[in-house]
Design a protein around this motif. Structure first.
Motif, PDB file in Angstrom:
ATOM      1  N   GLN A  17     -22.029  82.869  23.933  1.00 46.59           N
ATOM      2  CA  GLN A  17     -23.362  83.180  24.447  1.00 46.59           C
ATOM      3  C   GLN A  17     -23.291  84.173  25.601  1.00 46.59           C
ATOM      4  OE1 GLN A  17     -25.694  79.597  25.278  1.00 46.59           O
ATOM      5  NE2 GLN A  17     -26.516  79.675  23.210  1.00 46.59           N
ATOM      6  N   GLN A  18     -22.297  84.028  26.460  1.00 47.23           N
ATOM      7  CA  GLN A  18     -22.129  84.974  27.562  1.00 47.23           C
ATOM      8  C   GLN A  18     -21.862  86.377  27.045  1.00 47.23           C
ATOM      9  OE1 GLN A  18     -18.962  83.247  29.886  1.00 47.23           O
ATOM     10  NE2 GLN A  18     -20.194  81.448  30.429  1.00 47.23           N
ATOM     11  N   MET A  19     -21.211  86.490  25.892  1.00 50.28           N
ATOM     12  CA  MET A  19     -20.933  87.793  25.292  1.00 50.28           C
ATOM     13  C   MET A  19     -22.144  88.363  24.563  1.00 50.28           C
ATOM     14  SD  MET A  19     -17.037  87.642  23.808  1.00 50.28           S
ATOM     15  CE  MET A  19     -17.094  86.057  22.999  1.00 50.28           C
ATOM     16  N   GLY A  20     -23.204  87.578  24.459  1.00 48.22           N
ATOM     17  CA  GLY A  20     -24.425  88.065  23.828  1.00 48.22           C
ATOM     18  C   GLY A  20     -24.553  87.788  22.348  1.00 48.22           C
ATOM     19  N   TYR A  21     -23.726  86.883  21.843  1.00 49.22           N
ATOM     20  CA  TYR A  21     -23.815  86.528  20.430  1.00 49.22           C
ATOM     21  C   TYR A  21     -24.847  85.425  20.219  1.00 49.22           C
ATOM     22  CZ  TYR A  21     -19.482  89.036  19.239  1.00 49.22           C
ATOM     23  OH  TYR A  21     -18.525  90.001  19.024  1.00 49.22           O
ATOM     24  N   ALA A  48     -12.515  82.250  20.418  1.00 50.68           N
ATOM     25  CA  ALA A  48     -13.496  82.909  21.285  1.00 50.68           C
ATOM     26  C   ALA A  48     -12.812  83.853  22.269  1.00 50.68           C
ATOM     27  CB  ALA A  48     -14.324  81.861  22.031  1.00 50.68           C
ATOM     28  N   GLN A  49     -11.699  83.427  22.828  1.00 49.95           N
ATOM     29  CA  GLN A  49     -10.976  84.274  23.772  1.00 49.95           C
ATOM     30  C   GLN A  49     -10.460  85.536  23.095  1.00 49.95           C
ATOM     31  OE1 GLN A  49      -8.222  81.180  25.141  1.00 49.95           O
ATOM     32  NE2 GLN A  49      -9.145  81.308  27.175  1.00 49.95           N
ATOM     33  N   ARG A  50      -9.972  85.409  21.873  1.00 50.10           N
ATOM     34  CA  ARG A  50      -9.454  86.575  21.159  1.00 50.10           C
ATOM     35  C   ARG A  50     -10.581  87.524  20.773  1.00 50.10           C
ATOM     36  NH1 ARG A  50      -4.606  83.605  17.642  1.00 50.10           N
ATOM     37  NH2 ARG A  50      -3.707  82.594  19.474  1.00 50.10           N
ATOM     38  N   ILE A  51     -11.704  86.973  20.375  1.00 48.41           N
ATOM     39  CA  ILE A  51     -12.856  87.814  20.050  1.00 48.41           C
ATOM     40  C   ILE A  51     -13.362  88.526  21.301  1.00 48.41           C
ATOM     41  CG2 ILE A  51     -15.281  87.720  19.316  1.00 48.41           C
ATOM     42  CD1 ILE A  51     -14.352  85.517  17.296  1.00 48.41           C
ATOM     43  N   ALA A  52     -13.358  87.824  22.431  1.00 51.52           N
ATOM     44  CA  ALA A  52     -13.768  88.455  23.692  1.00 51.52           C
ATOM     45  C   ALA A  52     -12.861  89.624  24.028  1.00 51.52           C
ATOM     46  CB  ALA A  52     -13.754  87.428  24.823  1.00 51.52           C
ATOM     47  N   LEU A  53     -11.561  89.452  23.826  1.00 53.70           N
ATOM     48  CA  LEU A  53     -10.612  90.529  24.102  1.00 53.70           C
ATOM     49  C   LEU A  53     -10.855  91.719  23.173  1.00 53.70           C
ATOM     50  CD1 LEU A  53      -8.147  91.568  25.613  1.00 53.70           C
ATOM     51  CD2 LEU A  53      -6.701  90.372  23.968  1.00 53.70           C
ATOM     52  N   LEU A  54     -11.086  91.447  21.887  1.00 57.33           N
ATOM     53  CA  LEU A  54     -11.368  92.522  20.947  1.00 57.33           C
ATOM     54  C   LEU A  54     -12.655  93.251  21.312  1.00 57.33           C
ATOM     55  CD1 LEU A  54     -10.368  90.785  17.601  1.00 57.33           C
ATOM     56  CD2 LEU A  54      -9.174  92.669  18.728  1.00 57.33           C
ATOM     57  N   ASP A  55     -13.659  92.505  21.781  1.00 57.88           N
ATOM     58  CA  ASP A  55     -14.911  93.133  22.233  1.00 57.88           C
ATOM     59  C   ASP A  55     -14.668  94.055  23.425  1.00 57.88           C
ATOM     60  OD1 ASP A  55     -16.420  91.932  20.287  1.00 57.88           O
ATOM     61  OD2 ASP A  55     -17.701  90.797  21.663  1.00 57.88           O
ATOM     62  N   GLU A  56     -13.824  93.611  24.352  1.00 57.28           N
ATOM     63  CA  GLU A  56     -13.511  94.429  25.522  1.00 57.28           C
ATOM     64  C   GLU A  56     -12.800  95.713  25.120  1.00 57.28           C
ATOM     65  OE1 GLU A  56     -11.306  92.227  28.397  1.00 57.28           O
ATOM     66  OE2 GLU A  56     -12.822  90.644  28.579  1.00 57.28           O
ATOM     67  N   ALA A  97     -15.345  97.995  23.501  1.00 54.33           N
ATOM     68  CA  ALA A  97     -16.241  98.573  24.506  1.00 54.33           C
ATOM     69  C   ALA A  97     -15.536  99.679  25.281  1.00 54.33           C
ATOM     70  CB  ALA A  97     -16.737  97.491  25.453  1.00 54.33           C
ATOM     71  N   GLY A  98     -14.255  99.486  25.599  1.00 58.65           N
ATOM     72  CA  GLY A  98     -13.491 100.504  26.280  1.00 58.65           C
ATOM     73  C   GLY A  98     -13.378 101.771  25.455  1.00 58.65           C
ATOM     74  N   ARG A  99     -13.162 101.614  24.163  1.00 60.34           N
ATOM     75  CA  ARG A  99     -13.068 102.784  23.281  1.00 60.34           C
ATOM     76  C   ARG A  99     -14.398 103.526  23.233  1.00 60.34           C
ATOM     77  NH1 ARG A  99      -9.743  99.749  18.459  1.00 60.34           N
ATOM     78  NH2 ARG A  99      -7.669  99.945  19.370  1.00 60.34           N
ATOM     79  N   ARG A 100     -15.510 102.775  23.186  1.00 68.98           N
ATOM     80  CA  ARG A 100     -16.808 103.436  23.178  1.00 68.98           C
ATOM     81  C   ARG A 100     -17.046 104.213  24.463  1.00 68.98           C
ATOM     82  NH1 ARG A 100     -18.350  98.563  20.612  1.00 68.98           N
ATOM     83  NH2 ARG A 100     -19.136  97.705  22.579  1.00 68.98           N
ATOM     84  N   ARG A 101     -16.622 103.619  25.598  1.00 70.39           N
ATOM     85  CA  ARG A 101     -16.786 104.332  26.886  1.00 70.39           C
ATOM     86  C   ARG A 101     -15.954 105.611  26.904  1.00 70.39           C
ATOM     87  NH1 ARG A 101     -16.776  98.969  28.933  1.00 70.39           N
ATOM     88  NH2 ARG A 101     -14.538  99.070  29.351  1.00 70.39           N
TER      89      ARG A 101
END
Length: 197
Positions: free
Chosen positions: A39-43, A177-185, A188-192
């Motif tokens: 939920q904190q990640m916006g899912y 959840a932790q692994r998905i959070a890392l993949l999201d990060e 996001a870094g690649r998009r930036r």
């Protein structure tokens, strides 16, 4: 909207076959904190569950309301709420008409995920399906989601294929959840970086 689709038995709650007794419903190890992180990640959070016990006469569809209510109580302790609860009551070898039929919603078919996506405006390509067997993985892949397998011993037929190879394997829901959070990060870094070049 992006979503986490969660198998229920063996992934979100302890696997007690054909259970609709609220006293026997318990979250799996660190499931509450895992959903907090999602939920904190916006899912958005959705349960997608095969319930062939309905087709086999073990319990009724109405009984699942008790399960849904108890699950809501357990998750509320973590400040978490589900955005949807989908289930497939069918089984081709069932005994209760009209549930004894082939369908497009019983995992590994992707019907429940596609229905949720249509009803809630979910971007399946940005979403995840998480379950404890490879039928869950295949349903997610068929729907166009990324997938995570909870390797807790419930999958016993490791017949891997392109549709049955998860993106992530984790020992429990919180680790996933932790692994998905890392993949999201990382994403996001690649998009930036792409936006800054």
């Amino acid at each position: 909207m992006r979503a986490i689709f969660l198998d229920k038995d063996g992934t979100l709650i302890e696997n007690v076959p054909h259970n609709v007794n609220p006293e026997l419903i318990a979250l799996t190890w660190l499931a509450g904190p895992a959903l907090q992180l999602f939920q904190q990640m916006g899912y958005a959070l959705f349960v997608v569950s095969n319930q062939p016990g309905i087709a086999h006469g073990c319990f009724t569809e109405a009984s699942l309301e008790t399960v849904r209510h108890r699950l809501a109580e357990l998750l509320a302790q973590y400040g978490v709420s589900l955005n949807g609860f989908y289930y497939c009551p069918h089984s081709a070898d069932g005994m209760v008409a009209p549930y004894a039929t082939q369908c497009a919603c019983r995992k590994p078919e992707p019907g429940m995920l596609r229905r949720a996506a249509q009803e809630h405006g979910i971007d399946l390509a940005r979403s995840w399906m998480i379950g404890d067997i490879l039928d869950d993985v295949e349903a997610g892949m068929r729907a166009g989601c990324r997938t995570a397998l909870i390797d807790n011993g419930n999958e016993t037929h490791w017949h891997l294929s392109a549709l049955r190879t998860p993106h992530v394997i984790a020992p429990d829901l919180h680790a996933a959840a932790q692994r998905i959070a890392l993949l999201d990060e990382v994403a996001a870094g690649r998009r930036r970086e792409a936006g800054g070049s």
